[in-house]
Design a protein around this motif. Sequence first.
Motif, PDB file in Angstrom:
ATOM      1  N   ARG A 291       0.827  -1.214   0.000  1.00 19.29           N
ATOM      2  CA  ARG A 291       0.000   0.000   0.000  1.00 19.29           C
ATOM      3  C   ARG A 291       0.856   1.257   0.000  1.00 19.29           C
ATOM      4  NH1 ARG A 291      -3.987   0.639   4.548  1.00 19.29           N
ATOM      5  NH2 ARG A 291      -2.845  -0.932   5.757  1.00 19.29           N
ATOM      6  N   LEU A 292       1.980   1.234   0.713  1.00 14.96           N
ATOM      7  CA  LEU A 292       2.862   2.398   0.738  1.00 14.96           C
ATOM      8  C   LEU A 292       3.438   2.681  -0.643  1.00 14.96           C
ATOM      9  CD1 LEU A 292       4.737   1.628   4.072  1.00 14.96           C
ATOM     10  CD2 LEU A 292       3.298   3.637   3.655  1.00 14.96           C
ATOM     11  N   ILE A 293       3.874   1.634  -1.320  1.00 14.54           N
ATOM     12  CA  ILE A 293       4.436   1.821  -2.662  1.00 14.54           C
ATOM     13  C   ILE A 293       3.357   2.311  -3.621  1.00 14.54           C
ATOM     14  CG2 ILE A 293       5.538   0.662  -4.609  1.00 14.54           C
ATOM     15  CD1 ILE A 293       6.804  -1.268  -2.548  1.00 14.54           C
ATOM     16  N   ALA A 294       2.177   1.679  -3.568  1.00 15.40           N
ATOM     17  CA  ALA A 294       1.082   2.074  -4.472  1.00 15.40           C
ATOM     18  C   ALA A 294       0.596   3.483  -4.180  1.00 15.40           C
ATOM     19  CB  ALA A 294      -0.071   1.080  -4.342  1.00 15.40           C
ATOM     20  N   GLY A 295       0.721   3.935  -2.917  1.00 13.07           N
ATOM     21  CA  GLY A 295       0.237   5.257  -2.538  1.00 13.07           C
ATOM     22  C   GLY A 295       1.227   6.370  -2.747  1.00 13.07           C
ATOM     23  N   SER A 296       2.335   6.096  -3.436  1.00 15.91           N
ATOM     24  CA  SER A 296       3.370   7.103  -3.677  1.00 15.91           C
ATOM     25  C   SER A 296       3.264   7.650  -5.090  1.00 15.91           C
ATOM     26  CB  SER A 296       4.758   6.507  -3.464  1.00 15.91           C
ATOM     27  OG  SER A 296       4.876   5.970  -2.161  1.00 15.91           O
ATOM     28  N   GLU A 297       3.210   8.951  -5.195  1.00 11.03           N
ATOM     29  CA  GLU A 297       3.098   9.588  -6.510  1.00 11.03           C
ATOM     30  C   GLU A 297       4.386   9.423  -7.312  1.00 11.03           C
ATOM     31  OE1 GLU A 297       2.435  14.119  -8.178  1.00 11.03           O
ATOM     32  OE2 GLU A 297       1.323  13.491  -6.404  1.00 11.03           O
ATOM     33  N   LYS A 298       5.521   9.413  -6.599  1.00 13.26           N
ATOM     34  CA  LYS A 298       6.817   9.306  -7.271  1.00 13.26           C
ATOM     35  C   LYS A 298       7.718   8.383  -6.473  1.00 13.26           C
ATOM     36  CE  LYS A 298      10.641  12.161  -9.014  1.00 13.26           C
ATOM     37  NZ  LYS A 298      11.186  13.548  -9.103  1.00 13.26           N
ATOM     38  N   VAL A 299       8.469   7.532  -7.161  1.00 13.72           N
ATOM     39  CA  VAL A 299       9.437   6.649  -6.519  1.00 13.72           C
ATOM     40  C   VAL A 299      10.831   7.023  -7.011  1.00 13.72           C
ATOM     41  CG1 VAL A 299      10.246   4.282  -6.264  1.00 13.72           C
ATOM     42  CG2 VAL A 299       7.789   4.751  -6.288  1.00 13.72           C
ATOM     43  N   LEU A 300      11.707   7.377  -6.075  1.00  8.40           N
ATOM     44  CA  LEU A 300      13.085   7.708  -6.407  1.00  8.40           C
ATOM     45  C   LEU A 300      13.923   6.432  -6.413  1.00  8.40           C
ATOM     46  CD1 LEU A 300      13.511  10.814  -4.072  1.00  8.40           C
ATOM     47  CD2 LEU A 300      12.931  10.811  -6.500  1.00  8.40           C
ATOM     48  N   HIS A 301      14.884   6.376  -7.320  1.00  2.93           N
ATOM     49  CA  HIS A 301      15.747   5.200  -7.435  1.00  2.93           C
ATOM     50  C   HIS A 301      17.196   5.663  -7.517  1.00  2.93           C
ATOM     51  CE1 HIS A 301      17.201   1.545  -9.989  1.00  2.93           C
ATOM     52  NE2 HIS A 301      17.593   1.465  -8.731  1.00  2.93           N
ATOM     53  N   ASN A 302      18.030   5.244  -6.551  1.00  6.15           N
ATOM     54  CA  ASN A 302      19.434   5.640  -6.518  1.00  6.15           C
ATOM     55  C   ASN A 302      20.303   4.482  -6.061  1.00  6.15           C
ATOM     56  OD1 ASN A 302      17.776   8.228  -5.291  1.00  6.15           O
ATOM     57  ND2 ASN A 302      19.277   8.822  -6.835  1.00  6.15           N
ATOM     58  N   ASP A 303      21.371   4.207  -6.805  1.00  2.79           N
ATOM     59  CA  ASP A 303      22.369   3.263  -6.326  1.00  2.79           C
ATOM     60  C   ASP A 303      23.080   3.879  -5.124  1.00  2.79           C
ATOM     61  OD1 ASP A 303      21.784   1.422  -8.286  1.00  2.79           O
ATOM     62  OD2 ASP A 303      23.336   2.132  -9.657  1.00  2.79           O
ATOM     63  N   ILE A 304      23.476   3.046  -4.174  1.00  8.20           N
ATOM     64  CA  ILE A 304      24.064   3.535  -2.934  1.00  8.20           C
ATOM     65  C   ILE A 304      25.590   3.430  -2.975  1.00  8.20           C
ATOM     66  CG2 ILE A 304      24.201   3.212  -0.438  1.00  8.20           C
ATOM     67  CD1 ILE A 304      21.543   4.362  -1.451  1.00  8.20           C
ATOM     68  N   TYR A 305      26.228   4.553  -2.758  1.00  9.88           N
ATOM     69  CA  TYR A 305      27.677   4.647  -2.695  1.00  9.88           C
ATOM     70  C   TYR A 305      28.093   5.214  -1.342  1.00  9.88           C
ATOM     71  CZ  TYR A 305      27.955   3.996  -7.794  1.00  9.88           C
ATOM     72  OH  TYR A 305      27.881   3.481  -9.068  1.00  9.88           O
ATOM     73  N   ASP A 306      29.298   4.854  -0.912  1.00 12.58           N
ATOM     74  CA  ASP A 306      29.913   5.564   0.200  1.00 12.58           C
ATOM     75  C   ASP A 306      31.345   5.897  -0.211  1.00 12.58           C
ATOM     76  OD1 ASP A 306      31.287   3.179   0.445  1.00 12.58           O
ATOM     77  OD2 ASP A 306      30.451   2.656   2.411  1.00 12.58           O
ATOM     78  N   LEU A 307      32.110   6.537   0.687  1.00 15.45           N
ATOM     79  CA  LEU A 307      33.470   6.927   0.336  1.00 15.45           C
ATOM     80  C   LEU A 307      34.481   5.876   0.787  1.00 15.45           C
ATOM     81  CD1 LEU A 307      33.712  10.791   0.956  1.00 15.45           C
ATOM     82  CD2 LEU A 307      33.562   9.549  -1.214  1.00 15.45           C
ATOM     83  N   THR A 308      35.498   5.730  -0.023  1.00 13.92           N
ATOM     84  CA  THR A 308      36.571   4.788   0.254  1.00 13.92           C
ATOM     85  C   THR A 308      37.302   5.178   1.536  1.00 13.92           C
ATOM     86  OG1 THR A 308      36.857   4.425  -2.122  1.00 13.92           O
ATOM     87  CG2 THR A 308      38.693   3.804  -0.688  1.00 13.92           C
ATOM     88  N   LEU A 309      37.640   4.177   2.335  1.00  9.80           N
ATOM     89  CA  LEU A 309      38.427   4.390   3.547  1.00  9.80           C
ATOM     90  C   LEU A 309      39.899   4.090   3.256  1.00  9.80           C
ATOM     91  CD1 LEU A 309      36.038   2.725   6.140  1.00  9.80           C
ATOM     92  CD2 LEU A 309      36.483   5.174   5.864  1.00  9.80           C
ATOM     93  N   PRO A 310      40.840   4.785   3.911  1.00  4.37           N
ATOM     94  CA  PRO A 310      40.607   5.854   4.886  1.00  4.37           C
ATOM     95  C   PRO A 310      40.146   7.145   4.222  1.00  4.37           C
ATOM     96  CG  PRO A 310      42.959   5.621   4.460  1.00  4.37           C
ATOM     97  CD  PRO A 310      42.293   4.498   3.728  1.00  4.37           C
ATOM     98  N   LEU A 311      39.382   7.930   4.964  1.00  5.95           N
ATOM     99  CA  LEU A 311      38.930   9.216   4.480  1.00  5.95           C
ATOM    100  C   LEU A 311      40.113  10.176   4.375  1.00  5.95           C
ATOM    101  CD1 LEU A 311      35.753   9.613   6.730  1.00  5.95           C
ATOM    102  CD2 LEU A 311      35.843   8.774   4.368  1.00  5.95           C
ATOM    103  N   VAL A 312      40.010  11.097   3.430  1.00 11.01           N
ATOM    104  CA  VAL A 312      41.061  12.111   3.301  1.00 11.01           C
ATOM    105  C   VAL A 312      40.907  13.141   4.420  1.00 11.01           C
ATOM    106  CG1 VAL A 312      41.227  11.815   0.804  1.00 11.01           C
ATOM    107  CG2 VAL A 312      39.658  13.535   1.739  1.00 11.01           C
ATOM    108  N   PRO A 313      41.969  13.897   4.736  1.00  7.71           N
ATOM    109  CA  PRO A 313      41.837  14.975   5.729  1.00  7.71           C
ATOM    110  C   PRO A 313      40.730  15.941   5.349  1.00  7.71           C
ATOM    111  CG  PRO A 313      44.148  14.557   5.268  1.00  7.71           C
ATOM    112  CD  PRO A 313      43.363  13.737   4.273  1.00  7.71           C
ATOM    113  N   PHE A 314      40.010  16.415   6.351  1.00 10.16           N
ATOM    114  CA  PHE A 314      38.882  17.315   6.116  1.00 10.16           C
ATOM    115  C   PHE A 314      39.322  18.770   5.944  1.00 10.16           C
ATOM    116  CE2 PHE A 314      35.412  14.614   8.423  1.00 10.16           C
ATOM    117  CZ  PHE A 314      35.703  13.551   7.592  1.00 10.16           C
ATOM    118  N   ALA A 315      40.604  19.038   6.052  1.00  6.70           N
ATOM    119  CA  ALA A 315      41.080  20.405   5.913  1.00  6.70           C
ATOM    120  C   ALA A 315      42.402  20.420   5.171  1.00  6.70           C
ATOM    121  CB  ALA A 315      41.240  21.068   7.275  1.00  6.70           C
ATOM    122  N   GLN A 316      42.534  21.383   4.279  1.00  4.72           N
ATOM    123  CA  GLN A 316      43.796  21.622   3.590  1.00  4.72           C
ATOM    124  C   GLN A 316      43.889  23.112   3.308  1.00  4.72           C
ATOM    125  OE1 GLN A 316      45.499  20.966  -0.743  1.00  4.72           O
ATOM    126  NE2 GLN A 316      45.189  18.977   0.227  1.00  4.72           N
ATOM    127  N   GLY A 317      44.880  23.765   3.893  1.00  3.86           N
ATOM    128  CA  GLY A 317      45.022  25.203   3.707  1.00  3.86           C
ATOM    129  C   GLY A 317      43.827  25.956   4.240  1.00  3.86           C
TER     130      GLY A 317
END
Length: 360
Positions: free
Chosen positions: A230-256
Amino acid sequence: MSTAIVVGAGIGGVTAAVALQRRDWQVTVLERTPELGEVGAGISVWPSAVAVLEQLGVEGLEKASIPAQPAGMRKPDGRWVVKAADLGVEIPVMIHRAQLHDLITAEFGPAVTVRPGYDVRTIEQDTKTVTVNGELRADLLVAADGIRSVVRKTLYPQYAGPRYSGFTAYRGIADVDLDDGGGETWGRGQLFGFARLIDGRFYWYGTANQPAGAQSGPTVFASWHDPIPRLIAGSEKVLHNDIYDLTLPLVPFAQGRIALLGDAAHAMAPNLGRGACSAIEDADALARHLGSMAGSLGSADGLAAALTAYDAERRPATTKLVKRSRGLGRVAQTENPVVCTLRDGLFAVGGKLVSLRGRK
């Protein structure tokens, strides 16, 4: 007055703009799309992020209430594995992304300038300023431009960047009348979850193992327990996205003079529902560390110290979340029937133990 350029006007970017504004910064927000706003469906805002937004003056985030009906984890046939009440879990505020975005941007004052339809092509920095496209200059640049960040790629061209999680996601908003507390249903290589938003509608999401780029729909859930069809049928629009995350280790969050924030710094799988909350917390930490060094920000050393402290606080914390989200995703999306049976049994036993402990 110190000046900042924020690249990207998603949840993290606009929160950073408000947080910097409250520290007396002049902020220019650059957004590549023609209009400011958020796309997507629902979002869970956990108490730590709610506290940040409230400190920034954001209003309209009603406190979550305990559902009248049970919520928790179920099997595809509807049998309960464990109920949320037995686990004693926190309850987030559930809100549409666009509504949350509007609540945050309502706090923009004269110190915030927004430039929609602006495409960032080049970034340069020296000891005194950072420059975008050879024309916009500021003391600081905040990169909140998402998982495929142009700024991050400029700073760290050798970094591998996004990695495919192995599953895709479907999301929607259903305007239906349900008497159900929601939660998640875990199958073999598939998962479905839903929750009531603060506006009364239901946000739902489903994930399924499949190769990246495959064209499909949420038909796999058609035979799952009510109210999923019922939830799927009651939705006007369905979004579809492949799921990605970032490779570890993460890069430093600050540079200059540049700081990474949100998905540009630590994009994670959605299994913990902490991605946007982490971006909100990034914005708070960045503004806080800049504020603590306010007297010395005129020097390159003062700004570097503030950004180093920001990186030291946020990179370890978000690295843990990326790992936990990835690990939970592997458990939730497993297709091995033996592992699924063991997984469900462990959740059920864990819920009973927590429930018994709470009664002592």
